[in-house]
Write a protein that holds these residues in place. Structure first.
Motif, short mmCIF file in Angstrom:
data_model
loop_
_atom_site.label_atom_id
_atom_site.label_comp_id
_atom_site.label_asym_id
_atom_site.label_seq_id
_atom_site.Cartn_x
_atom_site.Cartn_y
_atom_site.Cartn_z
N ARG A 212 0.33 -12.03 14.96
CA ARG A 212 0.39 -10.62 14.53
C ARG A 212 -0.13 -9.71 15.65
N ARG B 31 1.97 -6.91 17.66
CA ARG B 31 1.60 -5.47 17.59
C ARG B 31 1.50 -4.91 19.01
N ALA C 116 3.14 -3.43 7.76
CA ALA C 116 4.12 -2.79 8.65
C ALA C 116 3.50 -1.52 9.20
N GLU C 117 3.73 -1.27 10.47
CA GLU C 117 3.25 -0.02 11.06
C GLU C 117 4.30 0.54 12.02
N ASP D 224 0.80 -1.23 0.00
CA ASP D 224 0.00 0.00 0.00
C ASP D 224 0.82 1.27 0.00
P1 ATP Z 1 -7.15 -7.04 11.75
O1 ATP Z 1 -7.86 -8.35 12.01
O2 ATP Z 1 -7.32 -6.05 12.87
O3 ATP Z 1 -7.39 -6.46 10.37
P2 ATP Z 1 -4.74 -8.29 10.75
O4 ATP Z 1 -3.58 -8.85 11.50
O5 ATP Z 1 -5.60 -9.26 10.05
O6 ATP Z 1 -5.58 -7.39 11.79
P3 ATP Z 1 -3.14 -7.36 8.58
O7 ATP Z 1 -3.66 -8.32 7.53
O8 ATP Z 1 -1.79 -7.63 9.17
O9 ATP Z 1 -4.24 -7.18 9.74
O10 ATP Z 1 -3.11 -5.89 7.97
C1 ATP Z 1 -4.15 -5.35 7.16
C2 ATP Z 1 -3.97 -3.82 7.14
O11 ATP Z 1 -4.42 -3.26 8.37
C3 ATP Z 1 -2.52 -3.37 6.99
O12 ATP Z 1 -2.50 -2.18 6.24
C4 ATP Z 1 -2.07 -3.10 8.42
O13 ATP Z 1 -1.03 -2.15 8.48
C5 ATP Z 1 -3.36 -2.59 9.06
N1 ATP Z 1 -3.49 -2.97 10.49
C6 ATP Z 1 -3.86 -4.18 11.00
N2 ATP Z 1 -3.92 -4.14 12.35
C7 ATP Z 1 -3.58 -2.87 12.70
C8 ATP Z 1 -3.46 -2.20 13.97
N3 ATP Z 1 -3.70 -2.81 15.14
N4 ATP Z 1 -3.10 -0.91 13.95
C9 ATP Z 1 -2.84 -0.25 12.80
N5 ATP Z 1 -2.94 -0.83 11.57
C10 ATP Z 1 -3.31 -2.12 11.51
#
Ligand code: ATP
Length: 135
Positions: free
Chosen positions: A123, A127, A83-84, A13
C-alpha cells in the motif's frame, strides 16, 4: 448523449469521486483493464495500485486498495477499502508507513505478521508511486 461513463469510487467512510468520464484504467487482480462506455457487465477484484481516468483531455490518478470494480455499459463503480485522490495522499505518512513495514519485515516474526507487513508495504509503495505519477 456523449460516450462517457458514470464513474464512482466509494469507501466505507465516504464517496471519493462521482463524475462522468471518458475512460478508466483499473488495476484488477488479474491485471490492468480499461473501461469505456458500452463495456460488457463485468466484476473484478481490485489489486493494490493506482487507477487513472481521462476526462476533458486530462488524466488523473487515484490510489485504491482492496475491494471490487463493477462495470455496466454506462457505469463503473469501485467499492474500495481505502482510496485517495492523488492530491489527498499524504506522502510523508506513506513514507513512514513504508519504513514501518520494512522494519517489521526485517524482523520476520510469525507468518500472519509477515503477510500483514507485506501488504502494508505494498500500500505504501503504491501510494508513493501514485503521487509520483501525477507530478
Ligand atoms: P497507515 O499505516 O499510514 O495508516 P495504511 O496503509 O495502514 O497506512 P489504510 O488502512 O490503507 O492505511 O487506510 C486507513 C485510512 O487512512 C483510509 O481512510 C486511508 O484513505 C487513509 N490513509 C492511509 N494512508 C494515507 C496517506 N498516505 N495519505 C492519505 N490518506 C491515507
Amino acid at each position: 448523449m456523449a460516450n462517457t461513463i458514470k464513474f464512482e469510487i466509494v469507501t466505507p467512510d465516504q464517496l471519493i469521486l462521482s463524475e462522468e468520464v471518458d475512460y478508466v484504467g483499473v488495476p484488477g487482480v488479474q491485471g490492468q483493464f480499461g473501461v469505456l462506455s458500452n463495456h460488457i457487465p463485468f466484476l473484478s477484484a481490485l489489486a493494490i495500485g493506482s487507477l487513472y481516468y481521462r476526462k476533458d483531455g486530462s488524466v488523473r490518478y487515484v490510489f485504491v486498495s482492496g475491494g471490487f470494480a463493477e462495470v455496466s455499459p454506462d457505469s463503473l463503480t469501485i467499492l474500495a477499502e481505502s482510496a485517495e485522490k492523488v492530491e489527498d495522499i499524504d506522502l510523508t505518512r506513506a513514507k513512514k508507513a513504508k519504513e514501518r513495514a520494512e522494519e517489521r519485515l526485517a524482523r520476520q516474526k510469525d507468518k500472519i505478521d509477515y503477510t500483514r507487513a507485506e501488504v502494508a508495504l505494498r500500500r505504501a509503495i503504491q501510494r508513493i508511486s501514485a503521487k509520483e505519477k501525477a507530478t
